[in-house]
Enzyme design. Sequence first.
Site, PDB file in Angstrom:
ATOM      1  N   SER A  64       0.843  -1.191   0.000  1.00  0.00           N
ATOM      2  CA  SER A  64       0.000   0.000   0.000  1.00  0.00           C
ATOM      3  C   SER A  64       0.887   1.254   0.000  1.00  0.00           C
ATOM      4  O   SER A  64       1.775   1.359  -0.842  1.00  0.00           O
ATOM      5  CB  SER A  64      -0.958  -0.048   1.202  1.00  0.00           C
ATOM      6  OG  SER A  64      -1.988   0.903   1.082  1.00  0.00           O
TER       7      SER A  64
ATOM      8  N   ASP B  93      -9.431  -4.083  -5.818  1.00  0.00           N
ATOM      9  CA  ASP B  93      -8.743  -3.596  -4.618  1.00  0.00           C
ATOM     10  C   ASP B  93      -9.619  -2.643  -3.803  1.00  0.00           C
ATOM     11  O   ASP B  93      -9.721  -2.729  -2.592  1.00  0.00           O
ATOM     12  CB  ASP B  93      -7.448  -2.893  -5.049  1.00  0.00           C
ATOM     13  CG  ASP B  93      -6.597  -2.450  -3.887  1.00  0.00           C
ATOM     14  OD1 ASP B  93      -6.965  -1.449  -3.235  1.00  0.00           O
ATOM     15  OD2 ASP B  93      -5.565  -3.093  -3.622  1.00  0.00           O
TER      16      ASP B  93
ATOM     17  N   HIS C 144      -8.062  -5.081  -0.745  1.00  0.00           N
ATOM     18  CA  HIS C 144      -6.784  -4.469  -0.415  1.00  0.00           C
ATOM     19  C   HIS C 144      -6.051  -5.228   0.690  1.00  0.00           C
ATOM     20  O   HIS C 144      -4.825  -5.344   0.656  1.00  0.00           O
ATOM     21  CB  HIS C 144      -7.031  -3.013   0.012  1.00  0.00           C
ATOM     22  CG  HIS C 144      -5.785  -2.180   0.031  1.00  0.00           C
ATOM     23  ND1 HIS C 144      -5.063  -1.873  -1.104  1.00  0.00           N
ATOM     24  CD2 HIS C 144      -5.126  -1.572   1.061  1.00  0.00           C
ATOM     25  CE1 HIS C 144      -4.034  -1.115  -0.795  1.00  0.00           C
ATOM     26  NE2 HIS C 144      -4.040  -0.926   0.517  1.00  0.00           N
TER      27      HIS C 144
END
Length: 340
Positions: A139, A261, A321
Amino acid sequence: MSNKPANTRELNINEKWVLLFFVVTYGQLIGDALATNAPIFQCKLVNSNSNETDQSKGSNLQAKKPVFLVHGLFAASLMLPLKHRIQEAFPGTVVELPADFSGFRSMTALDKQVKGSFGEKFRNFSDKHPGGITVIGYSQGAILARAFIQSYPQHNVDNFIAVAGPLDGQYGFVGFNEFMYEFLELGSFLGYTSNVAYDFFAQNYLSLANMWHDPFQQERHLKYNTFLSTYNNLVSHERSDDYKNAFVKLRKLITITGPNDLVLYPWKSGEFAYYSVKATSHDRIIDNFTEREIYIKDTFGLKTLHELGRIINIVHPGLSHLDWVTDDYVIDNFILPNLA
């Protein structure tokens, strides 16, 4: 006489609401993390050389080169499942997961994290292992890891694995874009956000602003984004050669991302693709990374790595995610095979 920087001004009421939303919406990440039972602000991170991980399921495979993990927003502990899985699959592998700039401090400006204790731990870890290391950034940690590498040309990174990271920035919010695309004019609201993100103080204090990349205001982005523009070598600076030489030193760049995501916008930013310069605020045309200026002009070495066959882009649908670093199937199939 005022000493305010030229690009600083009083925000209007719409922009103040956007600023509030810009910060608060990322609280959804905390909720998602809590749903995985991961402690957010206080977590016990197992020492790199500790035997605390359960290796009863360990394989007979040889240990991999040392691994340095770079966490994203809020919780370093979200990467604990990945750390444990690496050590379980490859017993004896040294894995370091620093908790520096965790919690709300993760929203500190990225350059401050690069120059601070987080970046220092990366540099020390790299120096300690001259035989080569793997760096995995998740991330926000992916773009931060990229900066760690580019700013340290004497690094010993063999493989850089960028997991669901905004490698060329972000243009949207968690769970927000789909609603906006369907019911509202995308450009107007996000245009207000750009007024906030490109403000001098936001750029100097907020990581989210450093990652903000408005594709419809490219000249403004280049002028006021003090982080991305520099690491992309799209503006002149004294370390441009260092940033490029450090990047092309990588033996492998592995990007891992996917269309479901729902945190990363556009999701293809995870492989250096982005909204086309020909796009308008009413469409979502994406240029592949080979069609973009940073590749065509090889501004920081992306084209060089590609032509040397050192880039692997992994795309997988149906993953959220958090799945990228918490699900054993994902870890086993996409991350473990790419460790150095």
